[in-house]
Write a protein that holds these residues in place. Structure first.
Motif, PDB file in Angstrom:
ATOM      1  N   THR A  50      22.789  64.438  44.566  1.00 40.69           N
ATOM      2  CA  THR A  50      22.445  65.827  44.249  1.00 40.69           C
ATOM      3  C   THR A  50      23.092  66.253  42.928  1.00 40.69           C
ATOM      4  N   ASP A  51      24.284  65.741  42.662  1.00 39.67           N
ATOM      5  CA  ASP A  51      24.928  66.043  41.379  1.00 39.67           C
ATOM      6  C   ASP A  51      24.090  65.476  40.228  1.00 39.67           C
ATOM      7  N   LEU A  52      23.600  64.260  40.420  1.00 42.77           N
ATOM      8  CA  LEU A  52      22.734  63.650  39.398  1.00 42.77           C
ATOM      9  C   LEU A  52      21.489  64.505  39.171  1.00 42.77           C
ATOM     10  N   ALA A  53      20.889  64.919  40.284  1.00 46.94           N
ATOM     11  CA  ALA A  53      19.655  65.702  40.166  1.00 46.94           C
ATOM     12  C   ALA A  53      19.930  67.031  39.456  1.00 46.94           C
ATOM     13  N   ARG A  54      20.997  67.721  39.861  1.00 46.53           N
ATOM     14  CA  ARG A  54      21.309  69.005  39.217  1.00 46.53           C
ATOM     15  C   ARG A  54      21.583  68.805  37.735  1.00 46.53           C
ATOM     16  N   THR A  55      22.298  67.731  37.414  1.00 49.06           N
ATOM     17  CA  THR A  55      22.638  67.477  36.016  1.00 49.06           C
ATOM     18  C   THR A  55      21.384  67.224  35.186  1.00 49.06           C
ATOM     19  N   PHE A  56      20.532  66.342  35.664  1.00 45.72           N
ATOM     20  CA  PHE A  56      19.372  65.969  34.845  1.00 45.72           C
ATOM     21  C   PHE A  56      18.233  66.988  34.936  1.00 45.72           C
ATOM     22  N   LEU A  57      18.271  67.870  35.933  1.00 45.42           N
ATOM     23  CA  LEU A  57      17.237  68.926  35.978  1.00 45.42           C
ATOM     24  C   LEU A  57      17.564  70.061  35.007  1.00 45.42           C
ATOM     25  N   ASP A  58      18.791  70.118  34.550  1.00 43.23           N
ATOM     26  CA  ASP A  58      19.178  71.116  33.551  1.00 43.23           C
ATOM     27  C   ASP A  58      18.662  70.623  32.187  1.00 43.23           C
ATOM     28  N   ALA A  59      17.643  71.288  31.665  1.00 40.60           N
ATOM     29  CA  ALA A  59      16.937  70.776  30.478  1.00 40.60           C
ATOM     30  C   ALA A  59      17.879  70.600  29.283  1.00 40.60           C
ATOM     31  N   ARG A  60      18.799  71.560  29.092  1.00 45.84           N
ATOM     32  CA  ARG A  60      19.693  71.496  27.941  1.00 45.84           C
ATOM     33  C   ARG A  60      20.626  70.294  28.054  1.00 45.84           C
ATOM     34  N   LEU A  61      21.217  70.157  29.242  1.00 50.09           N
ATOM     35  CA  LEU A  61      22.154  69.056  29.464  1.00 50.09           C
ATOM     36  C   LEU A  61      21.433  67.708  29.385  1.00 50.09           C
ATOM     37  N   ARG A  62      20.213  67.684  29.911  1.00 50.03           N
ATOM     38  CA  ARG A  62      19.447  66.430  29.895  1.00 50.03           C
ATOM     39  C   ARG A  62      19.219  65.969  28.452  1.00 50.03           C
ATOM     40  N   ARG A  63      18.861  66.945  27.597  1.00 48.77           N
ATOM     41  CA  ARG A  63      18.601  66.618  26.197  1.00 48.77           C
ATOM     42  C   ARG A  63      19.863  66.022  25.554  1.00 48.77           C
ATOM     43  N   LEU A  64      20.999  66.628  25.854  1.00 47.65           N
ATOM     44  CA  LEU A  64      22.256  66.137  25.278  1.00 47.65           C
ATOM     45  C   LEU A  64      22.617  64.757  25.836  1.00 47.65           C
ATOM     46  N   LEU A  65      22.399  64.585  27.134  1.00 48.05           N
ATOM     47  CA  LEU A  65      22.741  63.296  27.757  1.00 48.05           C
ATOM     48  C   LEU A  65      21.885  62.168  27.199  1.00 48.05           C
ATOM     49  N   LEU A  66      20.615  62.477  26.964  1.00 54.25           N
ATOM     50  CA  LEU A  66      19.711  61.440  26.473  1.00 54.25           C
ATOM     51  C   LEU A  66      20.078  61.021  25.043  1.00 54.25           C
ATOM     52  N   ALA A  67      20.852  61.873  24.381  1.00 50.86           N
ATOM     53  CA  ALA A  67      21.247  61.540  23.004  1.00 50.86           C
ATOM     54  C   ALA A  67      22.601  60.836  22.940  1.00 50.86           C
ATOM     55  N   CYS A  68      23.228  60.586  24.089  1.00 49.80           N
ATOM     56  CA  CYS A  68      24.548  59.938  24.084  1.00 49.80           C
ATOM     57  C   CYS A  68      24.425  58.479  23.646  1.00 49.80           C
ATOM     58  N   SER A  69      25.488  57.992  23.015  1.00 49.93           N
ATOM     59  CA  SER A  69      25.417  56.604  22.549  1.00 49.93           C
ATOM     60  C   SER A  69      26.402  55.692  23.288  1.00 49.93           C
ATOM     61  N   SER A  70      27.199  56.267  24.173  1.00 56.61           N
ATOM     62  CA  SER A  70      28.125  55.417  24.941  1.00 56.61           C
ATOM     63  C   SER A  70      28.476  56.122  26.251  1.00 56.61           C
ATOM     64  N   ALA A  71      29.017  55.315  27.161  1.00 55.06           N
ATOM     65  CA  ALA A  71      29.447  55.889  28.447  1.00 55.06           C
ATOM     66  C   ALA A  71      30.562  56.902  28.221  1.00 55.06           C
ATOM     67  N   LEU A  72      31.397  56.609  27.237  1.00 55.95           N
ATOM     68  CA  LEU A  72      32.513  57.497  26.927  1.00 55.95           C
ATOM     69  C   LEU A  72      32.001  58.876  26.496  1.00 55.95           C
ATOM     70  N   GLU A  73      31.004  58.840  25.600  1.00 58.82           N
ATOM     71  CA  GLU A  73      30.423  60.101  25.108  1.00 58.82           C
ATOM     72  C   GLU A  73      29.774  60.873  26.270  1.00 58.82           C
ATOM     73  N   MET A  74      29.111  60.147  27.142  1.00 55.43           N
ATOM     74  CA  MET A  74      28.446  60.782  28.289  1.00 55.43           C
ATOM     75  C   MET A  74      29.479  61.411  29.218  1.00 55.43           C
ATOM     76  N   ARG A  75      30.554  60.672  29.431  1.00 55.31           N
ATOM     77  CA  ARG A  75      31.626  61.168  30.296  1.00 55.31           C
ATOM     78  C   ARG A  75      32.218  62.460  29.709  1.00 55.31           C
ATOM     79  N   ALA A  76      32.483  62.429  28.404  1.00 57.94           N
ATOM     80  CA  ALA A  76      33.076  63.601  27.741  1.00 57.94           C
ATOM     81  C   ALA A  76      32.149  64.808  27.852  1.00 57.94           C
ATOM     82  N   LEU A  77      30.862  64.569  27.635  1.00 53.40           N
ATOM     83  CA  LEU A  77      29.882  65.656  27.707  1.00 53.40           C
ATOM     84  C   LEU A  77      29.824  66.249  29.119  1.00 53.40           C
TER      85      LEU A  77
END
Lengths: 294, 566
Positions: B529-556
């Protein structure tokens, strides 16, 4: 609803073959109900017993004998006659049964929820699962597309195991295991500043969680050999099951049986869940309930 | 109405709706009830602020008499009728039975206790509770008892949504109890209005007992025969008219017609509209989209108009009586929290959950304010009591969510970011299809597993066949439960331009592989459910899709935890 091999020696397998109680009425579809029941009894390995609730007169007895001769592929069917309130008689006669089968109207009238029909009352009071056949097939075939609607709050593993047994016995094309997901008053949150995306997110997240809980149950039931699809249906309990069954051309809808105790005035006024489904049968309906332990 | 008056009316309406909506949005952004901002708009534009500093402007914009005042008054009456129509749409009376004994007990005690407390207090200290001398004590006690026992379903729904408690047992019990409270509360209030002697002295009006009898007969008729008839009407209108215009017109016209009928028999129009809402809400043919459109229509236009109009009629500074506000707030909170929380404890709920339930049910919100304004219009209460009720409604709405959250003191749910593995993170080219991406991620994660990659992929395929794989637009979930692991493993493959796909379906840009221990269902569902809430948020999804590493994704993701998601 057990599936047993009729060839098995009861003493060897430890449990005698189960029984199917078929309720015959003086209606034009009784022959078709008997035929469908006979096919299903072979598929499930159940002994078949016919019951008519009404006075036994020679004419009526003869009529049922003729009907069974025409409907059954093998001889030996006889009808037990009992008098009394149908649901009470069935509740008594089905004590040792694993399945009750009877015909039913496809649609109840506008006041059907308030003044229950026989089928509805039997589904509520029978001590075992009840199969309602609104339009039995003259050339009965196995049920190929099953929709099993699990309880929205606590899906029963026992029901799931019985459904899987039935699906294996009928060699289904697809078993849809679904859960209806009602989110009451969610739309009202819009008045408090929530936006459509938030309410939609709430629906989707809850649907995902419901699907995966059901999938866990199925995995625990070793459902590998059956083609299964898990769905969660956002909408009103009872109504979504009907819609989904129609959209997927289901030939058998399986729902948890309504509670045995008499429904309240409120439930009759505002039927939900199985009570609502029973008012408008999209196909044959199996109202499942756990068998009483002897 | 003259040309100048028409200009004034449109100016007044435009200002009211615009300012109220804007302040409502500000309140929502500050995680406060929208109604707070909407009322504030009226306070700003009405006698309290603008009227104090520039009385000519208020008098010009919102005159107290004449055609413009009449026009505004008529609009707010229509607004409140429609408000009750949509409130009725969500009433599902049989839910109380389905939620079991706990919901029934909470509903009964949560209604009876504040009702009894309010009723007794009016008799014990009528002066302290602001009873006007000309109002009969019984009627005043009945009104205040009803006002104190009602809950605000919209506020409760929003709180449960924000706290992610909607489909929990606690959430469903609160909703079931609040629905019943609302229903009984509005019926009682209609009766209270029907009992006001002033309503029965006009020529052609009925006496009190005729009104009460007709009210009960009307309610019974609407909930039985009327409900069946409306269901048939909806299906016919939908079949033979343009959607949604036809069915919307039917809903609105029925609400207004039944409102007129309710007024005619001597109760307020809201009663008729509410019953139409209840009957229509039960219709099996009324589409979800139609309900949503109705909700939006009312929430966007009529709710701001109605709540802002309160500030126009009352000077909140002059009518603010701190003692009265405090007494009303105290009785309301004690009655509701003790009634609901105590009832829940009696029915066997653990005490922390029970008190959280009490705080949740304590939210009064818009419903209380509507009730107060109608009572003031009927001459039952004065401005001081109206302000006290508004203050009580706002304070209880603002406190409900935080108090509930604090009382529950829940363990923080598992978040997928905690289990995101560096070796499971890939940026892939568009020559790969989603399944190759799953293979890559699973291959990366499988180094930590006992099972072979093929076994892992087969488990994922099996799960996929059961549940499907959609998570959010452009995001695919690959999931399996495994018996050989003690903690979840999460991996991600991204392809900003989209993975290769065979069909016209939406391009998959991210594949998330989640492996969870077989025996930890709660943790598994929390992560999904956390995954779904995270990726259903359009703004956050856009930022996550632009990450270049796991570290960057974690920080975001960690930084987004501290921000409100919407």
């Amino acid at each position: 609803m057990p599936v047993s091999n009729p060839q098995d020696d009861p003493g060897v397998v430890g449990r005698p073959p189960g029984e199917m109680l078929v309720l015959l009425a003086l209606s034009p579809t009784s022959g078709l109900v008997a035929r469908e029941a006979s096919r299903l009894s072979r598929s499930l390995g159940l002994r078949i017993r016919f019951l008519h609730v009404g006075a036994r007169t020679p004419a009526i007895h003869r009529r049922f004998q003729t009907l069974l001769e025409h409907s059954l592929t093998e001889p030996g069917g006889d009808v037990t006659f009992r008098t009394g309130r149908i649901e009470d008689v069935v509740a008594e006669e089905a004590q040792a049964s694993d399945l009750v089968v009877l015909g039913a109207l496809e649609q109840e009238g506008p006041l059907g929820a308030f003044f229950s029909s026989v089928a509805r009352r039997v589904a509520r009071t029978a001590p075992c699962p009840t199969l309602l056949l609104p339009s039995p097939n003259p050339n009965p075939e196995p049920f190929r597309r099953l929709v099993a609607v699990m309880d929205p709050s606590t899906p029963s593993p026992e029901m799931l195991r019985d459904v899987l047994e039935l699906a294996r016995a009928e060699q289904v094309e697809m078993l849809h295991v679904v859960q209806e997901l009602e989110l009451p008053a969610l739309n009202l949150a819009l008045e408090e500043g929530a936006d459509l995306d938030q309410t939609e997110e709430e629906r989707r997240v809850n649907a995902l969680a419901a699907r995966h809980r059901l999938a866990n149950l199925l995995e625990d039931c070793q459902a590998d050999q059956v083609p299964i699809r898990v769905e969660s249906l956002a909408g009103r309990e009872g109504l979504e099951a009907i819609r989904y069954s129609q959209e997927n051309s289901a030939d058998l809808l399986i729902v948890p049986a309504p509670e045995r105790d008499q429904s309240t005035v409120l439930e009759r006024l505002f039927p939900r869940g199985t009570d609502l489904t029973l008012l408008n049968l999209p196909c044959a309906l199996l109202a499942w309930r756990p068998r009483r332990t002897p | 109405m003259s040309h100048a008056e028409l200009v004034s009316l449109f100016l007044a309406l435009g200002l009211l709706v615009g300012v109220a909506r804007a302040l409502g949005e500000v309140a929502s952004a500050l995680r406060q009830p929208a109604v707070l901002g909407e009322i504030l708009a009226g306070v700003l534009l009405g006698p309290t602020i603008l009227g104090t500093f520039w009385p000519q402007a208020t008098a010009r914009l919102f005159p107290e008499t004449g055609p413009v005042a009449f026009g505004l008054q008529a609009m707010t009456q229509v607004a409140v009728v429609l408000f009750l129509l949509v409130a009725g749409l969500e009433v599902d009376l049989s839910r109380i039975k389905r939620q079991g004994r706990m919901a029934t007990v909470v509903s009964v005690t949560g209604m009876l206790f504040p009702f009894a407390l309010g009723f007794a207090f009016v008799y014990a200290a009528p002066g302290l509770l602001g009873k006007p001398p000309e109002t009969a004590t019984f009627l005043y006690a009945l009104f205040l008892a009803t006002a104190l026992s009602i809950s605000a379903l919209p506020v409760i729904a929003k709180i449960l949504m924000d706290l992610h408690l909607f489909r929990t047992d606690l959430g469903m019990i609160i909703l079931a109890a609040a629905i019943v409270n609302d229903f009984i509360g509005w019926l009682l209030f209609a009766l209270v209005l029907g009992l006001i002697p002033g309503r029965h002295v006009e020529e052609g009006s009925f006496d009190i007992w005729t009104t009460v009898t007709a009210t009960l007969a009307f309610a019974a008729g609407m909930l039985t025969v009327g409900r069946v008839a409306l269901n048939q009407m909806v299906v016919r209108v939908q079949a033979h008219s343009a959607w949604p215009a036809g069915v919307l017109a039917l809903c609105l016209s029925l609400a207004l017609l039944c409102g007129a009928f309710a007024e005619w028999i001597g109760v307020h129009a809201i009663f008729g509209a509410f019953l139409v809402g209840v009957a229509l809400g039960d219709s099996s043919h009324l589409r979800e989209r139609t309900r949503l459109i109705l909700h939006h229509f009312v929430a966007a236009l009529f709710a701001p108009l109605f709540f802002a109009s309160i500030g126009l009629r009352v000077n909140f500074v002059e009518s603010f009586d701190p003692l009265l506000c405090l007494v009303v707030l105290a009785i309301a909170c004690v009655g509701k929290i003790l009634g609901c929380g105590g009832g829940a404890i009696l029915a066997g709920m653990p005490s922390r959950e029970a008190w959280a339930l009490g705080f949740g049910m304590n939210a009064r919100g818009a419903m209380e304010i509507i009730l107060g304004l109608l009572a003031r219009e009927a001459g039952l209460i004065d401005d001081r009591m109206l302000v006290a009720l508004v203050v009580m409604a706002l304070v209880t709405s603002m406190l409900s969510g935080p108090l509930m959250e604090r009382m529950l003191a829940r363990r923080k749910p598992a978040r997928f970011v905690r289990y995101l593995r560096d070796r499971g993170f890939f940026i892939l080219g568009s020559d790969k299809d989603p399944f190759q991406a799953i293979e890559a991620v699973a291959g990366g994660l499988s180094t930590a597993l006992d099972s072979s990659l093929e076994t892992l992929l087969e488990a994922i395929r099996r799960r996929d066949r059961l549940t499907g794989n959609g998570l959010a637009p452009g995001v695919r979930l690959a999931h399996a439960r495994l018996s050989g692991i003690s903690a979840p493993l999460v991996g991600v493959a991204l392809c900003p331009e989209g993975f290769r796909s065979g069909g016209d379906a939406e391009k998959v840009r991210a594949v998330v592989v989640v492996l969870t221990p077989q025996d930890k269902e709660a943790q598994q569902i929390e992560i999904l459910t956390d995954l779904a809430r995270t990726f259903l948020d359009a703004r956050l999804r856009r930022l996550l899709l632009a990450c270049s590493s796991a570290l960057e994704m974690r920080a975001l993701l960690r930084s987004s935890q501290s921000e409100p998601q919407h």
